[in-house]
Design an enzyme around this catalytic site. Structure first.
Site, PDB file in Angstrom:
ATOM      1  N   GLU A 111       0.843  -1.190   0.000  1.00 33.46           N
ATOM      2  CA  GLU A 111       0.000   0.000   0.000  1.00 33.46           C
ATOM      3  C   GLU A 111       0.881   1.244   0.000  1.00 33.46           C
ATOM      4  O   GLU A 111       1.947   1.253   0.628  1.00 33.46           O
ATOM      5  CB  GLU A 111      -0.904   0.025   1.244  1.00 33.46           C
ATOM      6  CG  GLU A 111      -1.749  -1.219   1.426  1.00 33.46           C
ATOM      7  CD  GLU A 111      -2.471  -1.243   2.768  1.00 33.46           C
ATOM      8  OE1 GLU A 111      -2.450  -0.215   3.478  1.00 33.46           O
ATOM      9  OE2 GLU A 111      -3.039  -2.290   3.108  1.00 33.46           O
ATOM     10  N   LYS A 113       2.205   4.636   1.234  1.00 33.73           N
ATOM     11  CA  LYS A 113       2.238   5.266   2.565  1.00 33.73           C
ATOM     12  C   LYS A 113       1.855   6.733   2.393  1.00 33.73           C
ATOM     13  O   LYS A 113       2.665   7.564   2.006  1.00 33.73           O
ATOM     14  CB  LYS A 113       3.621   5.134   3.199  1.00 33.73           C
ATOM     15  CG  LYS A 113       3.672   5.598   4.643  1.00 33.73           C
ATOM     16  CD  LYS A 113       5.035   5.310   5.250  1.00 33.73           C
ATOM     17  CE  LYS A 113       5.054   5.750   6.706  1.00 33.73           C
ATOM     18  NZ  LYS A 113       4.859   7.198   6.859  1.00 33.73           N
ATOM     19  N   GLU A 171      -6.046   7.238   6.713  1.00 34.96           N
ATOM     20  CA  GLU A 171      -5.232   8.447   6.671  1.00 34.96           C
ATOM     21  C   GLU A 171      -6.059   9.602   6.123  1.00 34.96           C
ATOM     22  O   GLU A 171      -6.655   9.506   5.052  1.00 34.96           O
ATOM     23  CB  GLU A 171      -4.014   8.226   5.764  1.00 34.96           C
ATOM     24  CG  GLU A 171      -2.876   9.154   6.026  1.00 34.96           C
ATOM     25  CD  GLU A 171      -2.000   8.688   7.175  1.00 34.96           C
ATOM     26  OE1 GLU A 171      -1.037   9.402   7.513  1.00 34.96           O
ATOM     27  OE2 GLU A 171      -2.264   7.599   7.742  1.00 34.96           O
TER      28      GLU A 171
END
Length: 670
Positions: A111, A113, A171
């Site tokens: 994935e 970041k 996030e």
């Protein structure tokens, strides 16, 4: 069609097109057409307020204003990740995984970041109920209303099999395009420009007024789950991400599941080359073991899961002119050299200042005003001067020498023997004084909103503040005599000061700027002694033998409170009614010491939160999930099916509320 039916239709259309645009990245209508739908819905709700509901798309903008952030304790800790800074380190981690895992081949999920701020979203019966920052991993900030303004975060989960409780980790970030537009607006208004998307996004999420957050165009990527009760039984992380997408949550489209470390390397190499092709900033790749059973086998350390690692991209570098080397004086008197640079773009933001750390670093790097220097962002965050480009150094350029006098108060600077740092030893230095007060009022300490750097400098210049204790003796009349203060701003500042009096004792200790005393040390001291007065009375030896303190912190704390000037500050705080009392220690017998007790469902005699507190008060722990280390699973009414199933698989006893009450009283269920 009647009005109520049209309102319901519009809500569904807006939610559908929001998902098409933000979640699926496949819009079906133009921006103008979408805006027209939202506008019609808003006008109908204004004309018929009885039809307006809290989960309407129109209610995302401008939620309830909050004067402060409440603390949120994460039921499942939000752990940080270990880092790999080279592919060799990443391979070494992967080899360990393959060596420790005994249950077959290892697949990895790769994935991006995202360079944003970690956030937890809690859904109960499919409805969004809470948003929280990661904070320290155990306790975060309640940003529920701010997260509600993020258009891609659904108010309700969609699809089948919605868990009764679902905590989603992800996030929050600001797109590069949104950041550039924000800075353009700031510049046109003559306001300060923001440094980079990451900081702008984090600051926007933590605004006290959700209307400000709503104006910043934040986004969210979901990448993990925390607590789950009910819903489908999942065996792989990749399946978890598919479920999150099906529920209407945004999942990054660049996630890939691969079967070898070579494939992991190819993924990392690709995004290292193409990181700036995206409309959001990334600073690496997160690699996770896909199989959830293998994750359980690997477990975690006290800080990080063993089954995941963050591969950090090498920091980007640029060259520019070093115009001058200046020295700043911090709140402890530490004199830190920094470089004043010709503005240069590094890692997506403009850098004009960069740290040089200390006198030795300047000497070792041999950088001089007038040099062309290489600049990088250490960890893609902190600007740092790496080295001079010697081939471009002008002939005869003189070596820079560290000043021997403070640039603020003109008193001598002293380098402590055996240390690399230089200090201004004049505790009355205006830079130190202002720094101590600014730090005392900061969010990590007493969290006094409105008492930032410029305001503190104004108040010290006016003679109203000489130390942190004076903050609590400011008056309305004194503030109204200063430029920039009106009735509302004066009262708001005084209200914030009053509210800060109840801050926990560890925050007060942090705010006092005691050298070597950080957050963990402050918590240990507050817990061990229970009151500031007992810390003042304690000997250096008594503090030093306290687990988690040690001789260095003990010596520093003891010397700090031995000084009359610091005792005067304490007396001012005491007179103002600032909280000196630590959290009361439980006098209950430690009947559950060393035992992990998980609670699920609804109890008749107490809330789930109080049940967790009761376990902890007796020396036990109450994690959010069941594992082989769990001693008991307490199942109230309508327990989480997933937790019960997990308990049965692990051989963990499942007990009812009556047995739980006996357990609290005696330490046993019999």
């Amino acid at each position: 069609m009647d009005v109520a039916s049209r309102v319901e239709e519009l809500r569904k259309l807006v939610e559908h097109h929001t998902e098409r645009y933000y979640v699926l990245d496949d819009p079906e209508i133009s921006d103008a057409e979408f805006d027209a739908l939202v506008r019609e819905l808003r006008e109908l709700e204004e004309a018929h307020p009885e039809l307006r509901t809290p989960d309407s798309p129109t209610q995302r903008v401008g939620g309830r204003a909050s004067s402060a952030f409440a603390e949120v304790r994460h039921r499942v800790p939000m752990m940080s990740l270990d880092n790999a800074f080279s592919f060799d380190e990443l391979v070494a981690w992967g080899k360990r995984m393959e060596r420790y895992i005994s249950s077959g081949d290892v697949d990895y999920v790769c994935e991006l970041k995202i360079d944003g701020i970690a956030c937890s979203l809690l859904y109960e019966n499919g409805r969004y109920v809470r948003g929280a920052t990661r904070g320290n991993g155990v306790v975060g900030e309640d940003v529920t209303e701010n997260v509600r303004t993020i258009s891609v975060v659904p108010e309700r989960l969609s699809g089948d099999g919605v868990p009764e409780v679902l905590e989603v980790r992800g996030e929050v970030y600001m797109p590069v395009s949104a950041f550039e537009e924000l800075n353009q607006r700031q510049g046109e208004a003559g306001l300060r420009l923001f440094a980079n998307p990451r900081n702008s996004g984090a600051g926007s999420l933590r605004q006290k007024d959700p209307k400000v957050t709503a104006s910043r165009d934040l986004r969210f990527w979901a990448y993990q789950v925390g607590e789950v009760q009910g819903g489908p039984r999942l065996r792989r992380h990749s399946e978890t991400l598919d479920v999150l997408k099906a529920l209407g949550l945004p999942v990054n489209p660049e996630v890939r599941t691969v079967g070898s470390l070579d494939d992991v390397f190819a993924y990392c190499e690709h995004w290292l080359r193409h990181r700036h092709d995206l409309d959001y900033e990334i600073d690496g790749v997160v690699v996770k073991v896909d199989d959830l059973g293998q994750r359980e086998e690997l477990g975690s350390t006290s800080k990080s899961p063993r089954w995941a690692i963050a591969y950090k991209f090498p920091p980007e570098e640029a060259t520019t002119l070093l115009k001058d080397i200046m020295v700043s004086i911090g709140r402890t008197g530490k004199a830190t050299p920094f470089a004043q640079l010709e503005p240069v773009r590094v890692s997506g933001s403009t850098v004009q200042l960069a740290t040089l750390h200390n006198e030795d670093q300047v000497r070792v790097k041999d950088v001089r005003p007038g040099d062309t220097v290489t600049v990088r962002k250490a960890g893609d965050v902190i600007p740092e001067v790496v080295a001079p480009v010697l081939s471009k150094r002008p002939e005869g350029l003189p070596e820079w020498r560290f000043p021997d006098r403070c640039p603020v108060c003109d008193r001598p600077l002293v380098r402590i023997e055996g240390e690399s740092d230089t200090f201004c030893v004049n505790v009355d230095c205006p830079a130190q004084r202002d720094g101590r007060i600014i730090h005392f009022a900061s969010r990590g300490a007493m969290d006094i909103e409105g008492l930032g750097e410029k305001r503190v400098q104004q108040l010290t210049s006016a003679g109203l503040l000489t130390d942190p204790g004076d903050i609590y003796h400011l008056t309305y009349e004194a503030l109204m005599g200063l430029e920039g203060f009106a009735d509302i701003s004066a009262r708001n500042l005084l209200d914030a000061i009053e509210k800060s009096k109840s801050r926990p004792l560890p925050n007060l200790l942090i705010g006092l700027s005691i050298r070597h005393l950080g957050g963990r040390g402050a918590e240990v001291l507050a817990d061990a002694f229970g009151h500031l007065d007992r810390i003042l009375e304690a000997s250096e030896e008594e503090m030093a033998v306290t687990p988690g303190v040690g001789s260095v912190i003990a010596k520093s704390v003891h010397e700090f409170f031995a000084l009359d000037r610091n005792r005067v500050v304490v007396d001012k705080l005491r007179a103002a009614g600032v909280n000196f009392q630590g959290v009361a220690r439980s006098e209950l017998p430690p009947t559950l010491a060393g035992k992990a007790v998980v609670v699920t469902g609804t109890l008749e005699s107490m809330s789930r939160e109080k049940a967790v507190d009761a376990v902890k008060a007796r020396g036990g722990t109450s994690p959010g999930s069941v594992s082989k280390k769990t001693a008991y699973l307490v199942a109230g009414a309508e327990p989480g099916a997933a937790k019960v199933t997990k308990a049965e698989e692990c051989g963990v006893p499942v007990i009812d509320e009556a047995a739980f009450l006996r357990l609290l009283e005696t330490g046993d269920v019999a």
